[in-house]
Design a protein around this motif. Sequence first.
Motif, short mmCIF file in Angstrom:
data_model
loop_
_atom_site.label_atom_id
_atom_site.label_comp_id
_atom_site.label_asym_id
_atom_site.label_seq_id
_atom_site.Cartn_x
_atom_site.Cartn_y
_atom_site.Cartn_z
N VAL A 324 0.84 -1.21 0.00
CA VAL A 324 0.00 0.00 0.00
C VAL A 324 0.87 1.26 0.00
CG1 VAL A 324 -1.90 -1.13 1.22
CG2 VAL A 324 -0.08 -0.06 2.53
N PHE A 325 2.15 1.10 -0.33
CA PHE A 325 3.07 2.23 -0.17
C PHE A 325 2.93 3.30 -1.24
CE2 PHE A 325 4.92 -1.44 1.96
CZ PHE A 325 5.13 -0.90 3.23
N GLY A 326 2.07 3.10 -2.22
CA GLY A 326 1.88 4.13 -3.24
C GLY A 326 0.73 5.07 -2.93
N LYS A 327 0.03 4.85 -1.83
CA LYS A 327 -1.18 5.65 -1.52
C LYS A 327 -0.84 6.71 -0.47
CE LYS A 327 -4.17 1.73 -2.56
NZ LYS A 327 -4.71 2.30 -3.78
N TRP A 328 -0.21 7.81 -0.92
CA TRP A 328 0.25 8.84 0.01
C TRP A 328 -0.61 10.08 0.06
CZ3 TRP A 328 3.21 6.77 3.24
CH2 TRP A 328 4.10 5.78 2.86
N LYS A 329 -1.44 10.27 -0.95
CA LYS A 329 -2.18 11.52 -1.04
C LYS A 329 -3.04 11.76 0.21
CE LYS A 329 -5.42 14.03 -3.97
NZ LYS A 329 -6.30 13.96 -5.17
N GLY A 330 -3.77 10.74 0.61
CA GLY A 330 -4.65 10.87 1.79
C GLY A 330 -3.85 11.16 3.04
N TYR A 331 -2.70 10.52 3.16
CA TYR A 331 -1.90 10.72 4.37
C TYR A 331 -1.34 12.14 4.44
CZ TYR A 331 1.78 10.32 7.83
OH TYR A 331 2.58 10.53 8.92
N VAL A 332 -0.87 12.67 3.29
CA VAL A 332 -0.33 14.03 3.26
C VAL A 332 -1.41 15.04 3.65
CG1 VAL A 332 0.62 15.82 1.77
CG2 VAL A 332 1.46 13.46 1.58
N LEU A 333 -2.62 14.85 3.15
CA LEU A 333 -3.72 15.75 3.51
C LEU A 333 -4.05 15.65 4.99
CD1 LEU A 333 -6.07 15.24 0.41
CD2 LEU A 333 -4.68 17.26 0.96
N PHE A 334 -4.05 14.42 5.50
CA PHE A 334 -4.33 14.23 6.93
C PHE A 334 -3.27 14.92 7.78
CE2 PHE A 334 -3.29 12.03 10.84
CZ PHE A 334 -4.51 12.00 11.49
N LEU A 335 -2.01 14.75 7.39
CA LEU A 335 -0.91 15.33 8.16
C LEU A 335 -1.00 16.85 8.16
CD1 LEU A 335 1.28 13.82 9.67
CD2 LEU A 335 2.84 14.26 7.79
N ALA A 336 -1.37 17.41 7.03
CA ALA A 336 -1.51 18.88 6.96
C ALA A 336 -2.64 19.36 7.88
CB ALA A 336 -1.80 19.30 5.52
N ALA A 337 -3.77 18.64 7.88
CA ALA A 337 -4.90 19.03 8.73
C ALA A 337 -4.55 18.86 10.21
CB ALA A 337 -6.12 18.19 8.37
N ALA A 338 -3.90 17.73 10.54
CA ALA A 338 -3.53 17.50 11.94
C ALA A 338 -2.51 18.53 12.40
CB ALA A 338 -2.95 16.09 12.09
N GLY A 339 -1.56 18.89 11.52
CA GLY A 339 -0.57 19.89 11.88
C GLY A 339 -1.21 21.24 12.15
N ALA A 340 -2.23 21.57 11.35
CA ALA A 340 -2.92 22.85 11.55
C ALA A 340 -3.62 22.88 12.90
CB ALA A 340 -3.92 23.08 10.42
N VAL A 341 -4.28 21.77 13.25
CA VAL A 341 -4.99 21.70 14.55
C VAL A 341 -4.00 21.81 15.70
CG1 VAL A 341 -6.37 20.21 16.04
CG2 VAL A 341 -6.91 20.37 13.60
N ILE A 342 -2.87 21.09 15.58
CA ILE A 342 -1.86 21.10 16.65
C ILE A 342 -1.27 22.51 16.81
CG2 ILE A 342 0.45 20.26 17.24
CD1 ILE A 342 -0.41 17.55 16.05
N LEU A 343 -1.03 23.19 15.68
CA LEU A 343 -0.49 24.55 15.76
C LEU A 343 -1.48 25.50 16.41
CD1 LEU A 343 1.41 25.02 12.38
CD2 LEU A 343 2.36 25.02 14.70
#
Length: 657
Positions: A324-343
């Motif tokens: 499943v290592f080619g499916k990064w788009k969802g993870y990058v979006l999640f990380l950006a949203a989580a980073g915004a909430v944490i900030l």
Amino acid sequence: MRSKTSLFNKQLLKQDLLSTGWIAIVYFAGLVFSLPLNLLMLETNERMEYSFNSLFESNGEIQLFLLYIIPVLVAVFLYRYMQVKNASDFIHSLPITRRKIFNHHFLIGIALIVMPLLLTAVILSLMLPALDLYMVYTQADIWEWFGASVAFSLLLFSAGVLIGMFTGISAVQGVLTYIFLLFPAGILVLIYSNLNVLLDGFPTSYYHLTNVNLYSPLTDFVDMNDWKFHGWKFSIYLLLSVVFYALAWFIYHKRPAEASGQPLAFHQVRPIFKYGVTTCMLLFGGFYFDETDNYFGWIVFGYVLGSFIGYLVAEMVLQKTWRVFGKWKGYVLFLAAAGAVILLLSFDITGYEKRIPEAEQIESVYFNENPMYYNDERSTKNIRKLAIQDPAIIRKIQNLHQQIVEQSISGLPENRANKEKLFFSYQLKNGSRINREYYIDLDETFAPYLKPIYESREYKEIKNRILTLDENDFSNLVIFNEFDRSSSTRIVEKTEIKEALQNLKQDIYDQTYEEMVHPIDTMAYIEFPEGENMMYQLPILRSYERFGNWLKKQGIYDQTIIQAEDISYAVILDEREESEDVYQTFYESKNGDNGLVVEDKQKLRETLETTASENHGTNVSSHYYVGLFLEGDEQPVIRPISKNNVPAFVTDYFGNK
């Protein structure tokens, strides 16, 4: 003539009993072993005395194991036909409606769970008069045990059935059932722990102690030591069981036929599962690195690593492959949203970190190093009772709080090792509370603010319970040293007890801030009974001069307070070596190159006068630890050396090494 189909189809009933009847038999055998047989064995053993507060205490671990496993097993095996395509097609091809098929299995499941419990209750009921066990349990105890067991089992069973509607794999059904039931308490713990990282002053330990376990039946029911199954809890368990049943029944009708073999039966649920797992693992990663290495960089690494692992695992489960290592788009979006909430949380956009109530709003303040000063008092009611009422002291607490807020570095959690924890709970006049928790150094920065609070009479009376107890209520007291309990002295004369406690109380009232935060230990204790089966134990500190003089007057000072003459030798280490057996570390140091071995009586006397108390609840962090050995005794008493009073010969030795 119109055909009529019974709710209990004989073929289905036969099939269910063949596939799941063994679970009920195993359940019944386990219950008989845990309760009737165990009681019979205890009763026939005349040398053994036993009593139970609840029937759950009879082989409690086995009972809990059965209660946690059996209902979910029944749910998995009864509805397993849904997870196998051929079986599903066959069952649904029968001339029986889906509603009747579902209800048939559900009722069979209830019977398989309740019948073993009912039979066990009947056996216990018959044993009661036959063996004259009225001193062990009553009829009411039996039916309370039965009712609680049924309510808990039905909740787990109905949850297992509900989760079974969402998945097409039996193993996933079992695992997700426990995750689903544990989720409310688990997610609260993770959220509280991470808010503690992101918001300075967030009182995590207070929320962890305020019955988080109640939010999950799995954590609530396991607390057997204080087990009370109230009527309201019984009602909630049954109500939730009905809700889960209704949801499962509704979803059963909507479940697609091709769901068999699929991790999740509904496509709409997949994003919830994937990002739910990723979020939980993100929070767990932050929590883990905060607990193990309280530095912001590692905590951020924990967020990324946890979310990455969670995302991969969720994708693997959904795709049923590790590729499943080619499916990064969802993870990058999640990380950006989580980073915004944490900030946003780190920047404290709500003003949480700087919120201190005005003086006119405050009724009282609970101020201590711990949300729960007494282990057995875990309610906000008791916090209110132990709160400071004096407006002058409250203003000093506000000043301290203001100073802590001004000193804190917003958005960056500090290393809490060797720091003092302070808990503030403002009880406001409108009935609400504001709780905060901080970790601070007891250095010159906060000393001017802490000193008037610590030295106030009201704070000392809250901190030292002995100050509010009446000397006339004690029938005896025992004074002993940590080395040799056999040489303890028991005081039974009322006048002597009163004299001793009055001197002790005055010493505590006279204690200075410095003596409180850097207490010098005598390794002696005063102990007295308080209530039924309760002992109150208080360390005797070197600053208690009045009490020390009273011990000398009674001629028991030397046998109570440790003297240099009592010590054969001491070993001082410049830092505590991490070891599973710290006693072995000190013993080996005597014959090795590590540590300073002290045998000179004058140096031992100096060492004794600087040993800090580990049991006094104050900051005693030090670079030096001492192991004190009595003649012929290989087990040392280990204490830190007060960092403000390290003997010169110790610093000279380690400075030249």
